[in-house]
Design an enzyme around this catalytic site. Structure first.
Site, mmCIF file in Angstrom:
data_model
loop_
_atom_site.group_PDB
_atom_site.id
_atom_site.type_symbol
_atom_site.label_atom_id
_atom_site.label_comp_id
_atom_site.label_asym_id
_atom_site.label_seq_id
_atom_site.Cartn_x
_atom_site.Cartn_y
_atom_site.Cartn_z
ATOM 1 N N SER A 199 -4.315 -1.961 1.647
ATOM 2 C CA SER A 199 -3.324 -1.939 1.220
ATOM 3 C C SER A 199 -2.859 -2.628 -0.116
ATOM 4 O O SER A 199 -3.079 -4.044 -0.144
ATOM 5 C CB SER A 199 -2.219 -2.467 2.296
ATOM 6 N N ARG A 220 1.326 -11.085 6.923
ATOM 7 C CA ARG A 220 0.326 -11.190 5.716
ATOM 8 C C ARG A 220 0.695 -12.715 5.008
ATOM 9 O O ARG A 220 0.759 -12.697 3.866
ATOM 10 C CB ARG A 220 0.691 -10.191 4.709
ATOM 11 N N GLU A 250 0.396 -6.976 -2.090
ATOM 12 C CA GLU A 250 -0.266 -7.784 -1.027
ATOM 13 C C GLU A 250 -1.461 -8.366 -1.674
ATOM 14 O O GLU A 250 -1.925 -9.446 -1.309
ATOM 15 C CB GLU A 250 -0.812 -6.953 -0.078
#
Ligand code: EPU
Length: 337
Positions: free
Chosen positions: A237, A162, A333
């Site tokens: 997420s 990520r 995130e």
């Protein structure tokens, strides 16, 4: 190209948060993008793609430039591979389905991820054992200050879990305008090692899965676990799975022997944040219109009229509780604006 004032961004963020842009413009060509950047050089600017990875906690006092560049094509091919290019404003899932329809392999495990193609390199999106870095070749980007185009190769993107250069050294300096992927034409590397996919294919009695079968399995799993942003505002997420040292894991594991983990290296392990959040008692909880999804604790949801501040407060409560109970810090995130 019209600039609109005091523009609602509710439809432009998948959390469905009501926040206003001081000014808003959608651009659908590279030339228009250049013109807007040149004509509004001194103004603060905010670049908006698919709005699927951000939480708006306030109005944006800037010119919001919505990247609406469309188009996708095959650039070249050899005996085994095909190079496909997509403009940044294409919807990711529609692009993935287009590649599968032509029997081009490599993106199928990432079916149904919300957002647009142009933002996929920023956080190296991934799901079910595949990340875009596995097929990514390069992306073109425009320098916001000089309007010069630059090609970033895969190595230059510094991809990680990520992570990419666009979250660090290149942050707020470039607008990604198109992305090139190299996909397989045959001998596809079908990757069904992620437990849920194998189970789903067995359920569907599929023995030799095609790209379409894998994509359909991923779609079925995602639909069973993850809320559709069109029905329930969310941003996938909300947290990253924390990567911690082996020593730290051993300490936490001694107190919670059932804690799952994935080995990352000799010294590091990754722990599913969804598990930590569920064990901390948050899964399915609702605080006004902000909540934690009932099927996947990593996903925060907006039941209708939650403000960004309310969702942020829930996320902070989760982080503090997880830290207190497990000694593990979890990081958002999603970009909090
Ligand atoms: N788990 C729980 N409770 C939960 C959720 C998860 O206990 O509510 C535990 C389970 O033990 C499960 C493990 O976590 O076995 C892993 O769960 P899952 O397979 O759902 O994956 P994840 O680690 O929670 C990541 C990605 C997802 C991606 C899936 C599948 C991150 C931050 N998230 O979630 O990505 O779809 O793997 O590959 O890495 C996204 O980024 O928006 C996203 C949805």
């Amino acid at each position: 190209m019209t600039i609109q004032n005091n523009f609602s961004l509710k439809k432009y963020n998948t959390f469905g948060i009501e926040a206003k842009a001081k000014q808003f413009v959608a651009v659908n060509s590279i030339d228009d993008l250049k013109t807007v950047l040149q004509e509004h050089q001194s103004k603060p600017k905010f670049i908006l793609g698919g709005g699927s990875n951000m939480l708006l906690t306030k109005d944006i006092q800037a010119l919001v430039i919505h990247i609406d560049l469309k188009g996708k094509k095959v650039l070249k091919e050899d005996d085994d591979f095909v190079w496909v290019e997509s403009m940044a404003g294409e919807n990711w899932h529609e692009f993935v389905l287009w590649t599968i329809d032509q029997n081009f392999g490599g993106l199928e495990n990432m079916s149904l991820i919300p957002g647009n193609v142009g933002t996929t390199p920023v956080q190296n999106i991934g799901a079910y054992g595949t990340e875009i870095k596995d097929t990514f070749v390069s992306c073109d980007a425009m320098n916001i200050v000089t309007q010069e185009m630059k090609t970033f190769t895969k190595d230059e993107c510094h991809f990680g879990y990520r992570e990419s250069i666009f979250k660090h050294e290149a942050k707020d300096q470039f607008i990604i305008t198109s992305v090139i992927f190299r996909l397989t034409k045959h001998n596809h590397k079908i990757n069904i090692s992620y437990g849920d996919i194998t189970k789903e294919l067995e359920k569907q009695n599929v023995i030799t899965p095609t790209l379409k079968d894998v994509s359909n399995a991923v779609i079925a799993i995602r639909q069973s676990k993850l809320p559709d942003p069109k029905e329930l505002g969310n941003s996938g997420s909300f947290f990253k799975n924390p990567i911690i040292s082996k020593e730290q894991y051993e300490k936490a594991h001694a107190l919670h022997p059932e804690m799952p983990y994935y080995v990352i290296s000799d010294t590091e392990v990754k722990v599913p944040a969804g598990w930590l959040i569920e064990r901390a008692g948050f899964k399915g909880k609702r605080f006004g219109d902000a909540g934690i999804h009932k099927n996947q604790a990593l996903v925060l949801v907006n039941y209708g009229n939650a403000t960004g501040q309310e969702i942020l407060a829930v996320s902070k409560d989760i982080q503090a509780t997880v830290l207190k109970e497990f000694g593990i810090a979890i990081e958002a995130e999603v970009n909090v604006i």
